[in-house]
Design a protein around this motif. Structure first.
Motif, short mmCIF file in Angstrom:
data_model
loop_
_atom_site.label_atom_id
_atom_site.label_comp_id
_atom_site.label_asym_id
_atom_site.label_seq_id
_atom_site.Cartn_x
_atom_site.Cartn_y
_atom_site.Cartn_z
N TYR A 134 47.05 -61.34 -14.40
CA TYR A 134 46.00 -61.53 -13.38
C TYR A 134 45.72 -63.03 -13.23
N THR A 135 45.62 -63.49 -12.00
CA THR A 135 45.17 -64.87 -11.75
C THR A 135 43.90 -64.79 -10.93
N MET A 136 42.93 -65.67 -11.25
CA MET A 136 41.65 -65.57 -10.54
C MET A 136 40.91 -66.89 -10.54
N ASN A 137 40.08 -67.04 -9.53
CA ASN A 137 39.31 -68.25 -9.34
C ASN A 137 38.15 -68.36 -10.32
N VAL A 138 37.66 -67.22 -10.82
CA VAL A 138 36.48 -67.24 -11.68
C VAL A 138 36.83 -67.64 -13.10
N THR A 139 35.85 -68.13 -13.81
CA THR A 139 36.04 -68.53 -15.20
C THR A 139 36.15 -67.30 -16.10
N GLU A 140 36.60 -67.52 -17.31
CA GLU A 140 36.69 -66.43 -18.27
C GLU A 140 35.31 -65.84 -18.56
N GLU A 141 34.30 -66.70 -18.60
CA GLU A 141 32.93 -66.22 -18.86
C GLU A 141 32.46 -65.27 -17.77
N ILE A 142 32.67 -65.65 -16.51
CA ILE A 142 32.26 -64.78 -15.41
C ILE A 142 33.07 -63.48 -15.43
N MET A 143 34.36 -63.59 -15.68
CA MET A 143 35.20 -62.40 -15.75
C MET A 143 34.67 -61.40 -16.77
N ASN A 144 34.27 -61.91 -17.93
CA ASN A 144 33.80 -61.03 -19.00
C ASN A 144 32.43 -60.42 -18.71
N LYS A 145 31.63 -61.10 -17.90
CA LYS A 145 30.25 -60.65 -17.66
C LYS A 145 30.06 -59.85 -16.38
N SER A 146 31.03 -59.88 -15.48
CA SER A 146 30.79 -59.39 -14.12
C SER A 146 31.58 -58.15 -13.72
N GLY A 147 32.08 -57.39 -14.66
CA GLY A 147 32.71 -56.12 -14.33
C GLY A 147 34.19 -56.16 -14.02
N TYR A 148 34.78 -57.32 -14.13
CA TYR A 148 36.22 -57.43 -13.84
C TYR A 148 37.05 -56.57 -14.79
N LEU A 149 36.72 -56.63 -16.08
CA LEU A 149 37.56 -55.96 -17.07
C LEU A 149 37.55 -54.45 -16.90
N SER A 150 36.44 -53.91 -16.44
CA SER A 150 36.37 -52.46 -16.20
C SER A 150 37.36 -52.04 -15.12
N THR A 151 37.42 -52.84 -14.06
CA THR A 151 38.37 -52.56 -12.99
C THR A 151 39.80 -52.70 -13.48
N PHE A 152 40.05 -53.78 -14.21
CA PHE A 152 41.40 -54.00 -14.73
C PHE A 152 41.82 -52.86 -15.66
#
Length: 217
Positions: A134-152
């Motif tokens: 996965y490549t993304m504009n958001v930081t690792e911190e935002i990724m971990n806090k904002s629901g990205y991992l659930s979708t992934f």
């Protein structure tokens, strides 16, 4: 042996494509004494849709049982990928998810193999190793806090059910433009982005290489 990298990005030479190529380089390095071919498939080169819910792939004794019946640009790609010895999926992240193009491809690839029995078993010809980048504009911190991992996790769970549990890597806070001044982007610091890329992206490339090397061990 054949390992495919599936590029779900519309761009063929930017972050996602670069990391996929590094992963394939890792595959080749690990394969040293084996005959192995690698190929990047750029999904945006093809005209196709997601699953059309025709259920021909589920029709008992039907000629398309266990395979997608839709005849479009992606039909031959689905066939050759089904015989792969490894698949590496790659996608930029749009609205917390993989691109629509990769999502449609995954539907078309995986759904025909999914059996509606009590175990939801798989008809896949091979239980090949898999990975996803996965490549993304958001930081690792935002990724971990904002629901990205659930979708992934949903994407990875579907791949695991049909093939194998994918190896996973994230490339965060990516550098998106050569000149940020040409775009409405004041929420981002081009200087900070450029510095992050200088330091982090080579590390991401190495990580992608290692993912590829681990895929066929």
């Amino acid at each position: 042996m054949k390992v495919y990298a599936i590029n779900g990005s519309p761009r063929k030479n930017k972050n996602t494509a670069t990391l996929l190529q590094k992963a394939l380089d890792g595959v080749k390095e690990a394969a040293k004494d084996k005959e192995i071919e690698t190929e990047i498939i750029n999904l945006y080169d093809y005209n196709y849709t997601g699953c059309k819910s025709c259920f021909a792939c589920k029709r008992l004794e039907g000629k398309s049982y266990g395979k997608c019946a839709v005849k479009d640009d992606i039909q031959e790609v689905l066939e050759k990928v089904s015989q792969a010895d490894g698949i590496i999926f790659g996608s930029p992240v749009y609205f917390l998810d993989i691109t629509g193009q990769l999502r449609s491809f995954i539907e078309r690839l995986l759904f025909p193999y999914l059996v509606y029995d009590k175990n939801y078993s798989s008809l896949a010809p091979k239980k090949m190793p898999t990975a996803i980048i996965y490549t993304m504009n958001v930081t690792e911190e935002i990724m971990n806090k904002s629901g990205y991992l659930s979708t992934f996790n949903n994407v990875e769970g579907a791949i695991e059910r049909i093939f194998t549990k994918p190896l996973v890597m994230y490339s965060n806070d990516t550098y998106q433009f050569n000149d940020y001044s040409k775009y409405k982007m004041e929420v981002f610091s081009e200087e900070a982005k450029a510095e992050h890329r200088k330091v982090q992206f080579p590390l991401d490339c190495q990580k992608a290489f290692e993912i590829g090397a681990s895929l066929i061990k």
